[in-house]
Design a protein around this motif. Structure first.
Motif, short mmCIF file in Angstrom:
data_model
loop_
_atom_site.label_atom_id
_atom_site.label_comp_id
_atom_site.label_asym_id
_atom_site.label_seq_id
_atom_site.Cartn_x
_atom_site.Cartn_y
_atom_site.Cartn_z
N ALA A 239 -4.91 3.01 2.04
CA ALA A 239 -6.21 2.37 2.25
C ALA A 239 -6.72 1.64 1.02
O ALA A 239 -7.64 0.84 1.12
CB ALA A 239 -7.24 3.41 2.69
N GLY A 240 -6.13 1.94 -0.15
CA GLY A 240 -6.55 1.19 -1.33
C GLY A 240 -6.77 1.95 -2.61
O GLY A 240 -7.07 1.37 -3.64
N GLY B 82 0.80 -1.23 0.00
CA GLY B 82 0.00 0.00 0.00
C GLY B 82 0.82 1.27 0.00
O GLY B 82 0.33 2.33 0.37
N ARG C 255 -2.65 8.51 3.02
CA ARG C 255 -3.59 7.61 3.71
C ARG C 255 -4.53 6.94 2.72
O ARG C 255 -4.86 5.75 2.87
CB ARG C 255 -4.40 8.39 4.74
N ALA C 256 -4.97 7.68 1.71
CA ALA C 256 -5.89 7.11 0.71
C ALA C 256 -5.22 5.99 -0.07
O ALA C 256 -5.82 4.94 -0.32
CB ALA C 256 -6.38 8.21 -0.23
N GLY D 23 -11.48 2.05 2.53
CA GLY D 23 -11.15 0.68 2.92
C GLY D 23 -12.28 -0.29 2.61
O GLY D 23 -12.04 -1.41 2.14
N ARG E 57 -12.34 -0.87 -1.11
CA ARG E 57 -11.20 -1.70 -1.51
C ARG E 57 -11.48 -3.17 -1.21
O ARG E 57 -11.15 -4.05 -2.01
CB ARG E 57 -9.94 -1.23 -0.77
N ARG E 58 -12.09 -3.44 -0.05
CA ARG E 58 -12.41 -4.83 0.30
C ARG E 58 -13.56 -5.37 -0.54
O ARG E 58 -13.65 -6.59 -0.78
CB ARG E 58 -12.78 -4.92 1.78
N HIS F 57 -11.74 7.75 4.83
CA HIS F 57 -10.80 6.63 4.71
C HIS F 57 -11.45 5.30 5.09
O HIS F 57 -11.07 4.25 4.55
CB HIS F 57 -9.56 6.90 5.57
N GLU F 58 -12.42 5.35 5.96
CA GLU F 58 -13.16 4.12 6.28
C GLU F 58 -13.90 3.62 5.05
O GLU F 58 -13.92 2.41 4.76
CB GLU F 58 -14.12 4.38 7.44
#
Length: 286
Positions: A230-231, A19, A226-227, A201, A204-205, A197-198
């Protein structure tokens, strides 16, 4: 070096499982833009994507051939790995013009349509593109600030991308990458955007294809880092180049208002963009 394919650059960035790095995409308007992007990529030692938007094509008389050829020529003369991307395409005619103009990828933008119409139009664009080896990006949710649109609040209903809807959208359309709405906005001249950011994530999942962040000019460096962690994979930057360009032109003309030779102010404007490109690449590329 020869043009690199956008899909290859994005895939290489997505495969960095730690990442730590994404790939940056910069918008082209004038000839100074690709020259600055190429120079900035060489300075930073990173690849980059050169994007020509539908609005930029309109600025050049609605004909993509000349600006695409000039941009591709700059890219081929560079030592940096660079690709050519057609951005924010709403016109089916312009989409089809991508074939044969050196573009290896297109961002097809049906985000103004209803969800069902977006899916249908994007699936058709993907089928057309894949038959010709063209990588297709699309948008789900609404990233505000596009040319000619009123601003959208980052928290307005229906603006942010829903992960469950993203899963269905990617499955139904077959897109190669997905631009998502997570708190950024196009055309920001101040770097004050706060990303969710949550949600990044969760997206991304949820989806297997690379995620794209539009409107990154207004996102602070730490938020971009951070982005990416996070993905987010493909990070689009446009307004920041124009801000640097215009500030340099304005400063030169204020200091020497009698200047009439455009090279006198375009040279510092190009250098200002080069520095901006290199700075973003160091943040985005890890």
């Amino acid at each position: 070096m020869p043009l690199v394919r956008t899909g290859e650059l994005v895939s290489a960035a997505a495969e960095q499982r730690d990442g730590r790095g994404g790939v940056a995409a910069f918008n082209v308007i004038t000839l100074e833009h690709p020259e600055a992007i190429a120079a900035g990529a060489e300075r930073a030692g990173r690849p980059a994507i050169l994007q020509i938007s539908e609005n930029a094509v309109k600025f050049h008389g609605g004909r993509p051939a000349a600006v695409a050829a000039a941009t591709a020529a700059v890219a081929r003369a560079s030592a940096a790995p660079l690709s050519l991307h057609l951005d924010h395409v709403e016109s089916a005619e312009l989409l089809r013009a991508a074939d044969g103009e050196g573009f290896s990828s297109v961002m097809f933008d049906a985000s103004k349509l209803t969800y069902e119409a977006n899916v249908a139009a994007t699936a058709e664009a993907v089928a057309w593109g894949h038959a010709r080896g063209i990588w297709i990006e699309a948008e789900l949710g609404r990233v505000g600030g596009k040319d000619g649109e009123p601003p959208l609040g980052a928290h307005a209903p229906g603006v942010r991308t829903d992960p469950a809807e993203a899963v269905a959208y990617v499955s139904a359309t077959g897109v190669d990458a997905l631009a998502v709405a997570v708190g950024s906005s196009h055309a920001m001249t101040n770097r004050t955007a706060a990303l969710d950011h949550e949600l990044i994530g969760a997206l991304r999942r949820a989806v297997a294809v690379p995620l794209v962040l539009h409107g990154s000019s207004g996102v602070p460096d730490d938020e971009i880092r951070r982005a990416v962690a996070a993905g987010m994979v493909k990070i689009n930057v446009g307004t920041a180049l124009n801000t640097a360009f215009t500030a340099a032109v304005r400063a030169h003309l204020e200091a020497d208002p009698k200047t009439v030779d455009p090279r006198k102010y375009l040279a510092p404007a190009r250098e200002a963009m080069t520095g901006t490109v290199a700075a973003f690449l160091k943040v985005i590329g890890g």
